[in-house]
Design a protein around this motif. Structure first.
Motif, PDB file in Angstrom:
ATOM      1  N   ALA A  23       0.935  17.742  -0.693  1.00 26.61           N
ATOM      2  CA  ALA A  23       0.834  16.386  -0.168  1.00 26.61           C
ATOM      3  C   ALA A  23      -0.591  15.879  -0.324  1.00 26.61           C
ATOM      4  N   ILE A  24      -0.722  14.561  -0.409  1.00 26.77           N
ATOM      5  CA  ILE A  24      -2.034  13.932  -0.465  1.00 26.77           C
ATOM      6  C   ILE A  24      -1.984  12.615   0.311  1.00 26.77           C
ATOM      7  N   THR A  25      -2.977  12.407   1.166  1.00 24.64           N
ATOM      8  CA  THR A  25      -3.028  11.169   1.941  1.00 24.64           C
ATOM      9  C   THR A  25      -3.685  10.060   1.116  1.00 24.64           C
ATOM     10  N   SER A  26      -3.706   8.873   1.686  1.00 20.55           N
ATOM     11  CA  SER A  26      -4.277   7.743   0.969  1.00 20.55           C
ATOM     12  C   SER A  26      -5.788   7.891   0.763  1.00 20.55           C
ATOM     13  N   ASN A  27      -6.438   8.675   1.611  1.00 23.36           N
ATOM     14  CA  ASN A  27      -7.882   8.861   1.437  1.00 23.36           C
ATOM     15  C   ASN A  27      -8.213  10.170   0.717  1.00 23.36           C
ATOM     16  N   GLY A  28      -7.192  10.861   0.207  1.00 19.77           N
ATOM     17  CA  GLY A  28      -7.424  12.013  -0.650  1.00 19.77           C
ATOM     18  C   GLY A  28      -7.364  13.380   0.002  1.00 19.77           C
ATOM     19  N   SER A  29      -7.043  13.453   1.274  1.00 18.87           N
ATOM     20  CA  SER A  29      -6.867  14.762   1.902  1.00 18.87           C
ATOM     21  C   SER A  29      -5.608  15.429   1.357  1.00 18.87           C
ATOM     22  N   THR A  30      -5.700  16.729   1.110  1.00 18.82           N
ATOM     23  CA  THR A  30      -4.591  17.436   0.460  1.00 18.82           C
ATOM     24  C   THR A  30      -4.107  18.621   1.294  1.00 18.82           C
ATOM     25  N   ASN A  31      -2.877  19.017   0.999  1.00 21.60           N
ATOM     26  CA  ASN A  31      -2.267  20.172   1.649  1.00 21.60           C
ATOM     27  C   ASN A  31      -1.298  20.805   0.661  1.00 21.60           C
ATOM     28  N   TYR A  32      -1.183  22.132   0.711  1.00 22.52           N
ATOM     29  CA  TYR A  32      -0.342  22.846  -0.245  1.00 22.52           C
ATOM     30  C   TYR A  32       0.544  23.874   0.448  1.00 22.52           C
ATOM     31  N   ALA A  33       1.694  24.114  -0.129  1.00 21.58           N
ATOM     32  CA  ALA A  33       2.513  25.248   0.279  1.00 21.58           C
ATOM     33  C   ALA A  33       1.780  26.525  -0.125  1.00 21.58           C
ATOM     34  N   ASP A  34       1.979  27.572   0.654  1.00 19.82           N
ATOM     35  CA  ASP A  34       1.300  28.839   0.360  1.00 19.82           C
ATOM     36  C   ASP A  34       1.645  29.356  -1.033  1.00 19.82           C
ATOM     37  N   SER A  35       2.854  29.093  -1.484  1.00 18.85           N
ATOM     38  CA  SER A  35       3.318  29.635  -2.763  1.00 18.85           C
ATOM     39  C   SER A  35       2.578  29.046  -3.961  1.00 18.85           C
ATOM     40  N   VAL A  36       1.928  27.888  -3.795  1.00 16.18           N
ATOM     41  CA  VAL A  36       1.253  27.249  -4.925  1.00 16.18           C
ATOM     42  C   VAL A  36      -0.246  27.114  -4.713  1.00 16.18           C
ATOM     43  N   SER A  66       0.849  -1.188   0.000  1.00 10.92           N
ATOM     44  CA  SER A  66       0.000   0.000   0.000  1.00 10.92           C
ATOM     45  C   SER A  66       0.888   1.243   0.000  1.00 10.92           C
ATOM     46  N   ILE A  67       0.300   2.373  -0.350  1.00 14.12           N
ATOM     47  CA  ILE A  67       1.008   3.648  -0.331  1.00 14.12           C
ATOM     48  C   ILE A  67       0.257   4.598   0.585  1.00 14.12           C
ATOM     49  N   ARG A  68       0.947   5.136   1.521  1.00 14.01           N
ATOM     50  CA  ARG A  68       0.325   6.107   2.434  1.00 14.01           C
ATOM     51  C   ARG A  68       0.428   7.493   1.818  1.00 14.01           C
ATOM     52  N   ALA A  69       0.976   8.459   2.512  1.00 17.72           N
ATOM     53  CA  ALA A  69       1.057   9.821   1.978  1.00 17.72           C
ATOM     54  C   ALA A  69       1.987   9.875   0.768  1.00 17.72           C
ATOM     55  N   MET A  70       1.616  10.725  -0.175  1.00 18.32           N
ATOM     56  CA  MET A  70       2.462  11.014  -1.328  1.00 18.32           C
ATOM     57  C   MET A  70       2.656  12.526  -1.390  1.00 18.32           C
TER      58      MET A  70
END
Length: 120
Positions: free
Chosen positions: A50-63, A30-34
């Protein structure tokens, strides 16, 4: 045992778009966070998204608001849709994944990188 291969980089004009892919292969349970990171010439590697295995996402402010991270767990592939590109987005983009191997704990793996150049 695990390979991450990025693709989709290239030369694009300011305001343009690119879509990066990161395909994972090997004996994967399995793959966890990418994650996506980038490194510009003369600068340290920096976090992009970043994206978790269930699709939660996070971004740097610059992007934030310009880039969209996604993944297709069926084919162990992560994507980065990059819109409204700026010259300061020029960098080598790397994917990173926390991969669980059969009968083993998680380990972090990195791809070889793909060059993105934003220039007129």
């Amino acid at each position: 045992q695990v390979q991450l291969v990025e693709s989709g980089g290239g030369l694009v004009q300011p305001g343009g778009s690119l879509r990066l892919s990161c395909a994972a292969s090997g004996r994967i349970f399995s793959i966890r966070a990418m994650n996506w990171y980038r490194q510009a010439p003369g600068k340290q590697r920096e976090y992009v998204a970043a994206i978790t295995s269930n699709g939660s996402t996070n971004y740097a402010d610059s992007v934030k608001g310009r880039f969209t991270i996604s993944r297709d767990n069926a084919v162990n592939t992560m994507y980065l849709q990059m819109n409204s590109l700026k010259p300061e987005d020029t960098a080598v983009y790397y994917c990173n994944a926390r991969v669980v191997l059969p009968a083993s704990g998680p380990n972090d793996y990195w791809g070889q990188g793909t060059q993105v150049t934003v220039s007129s």
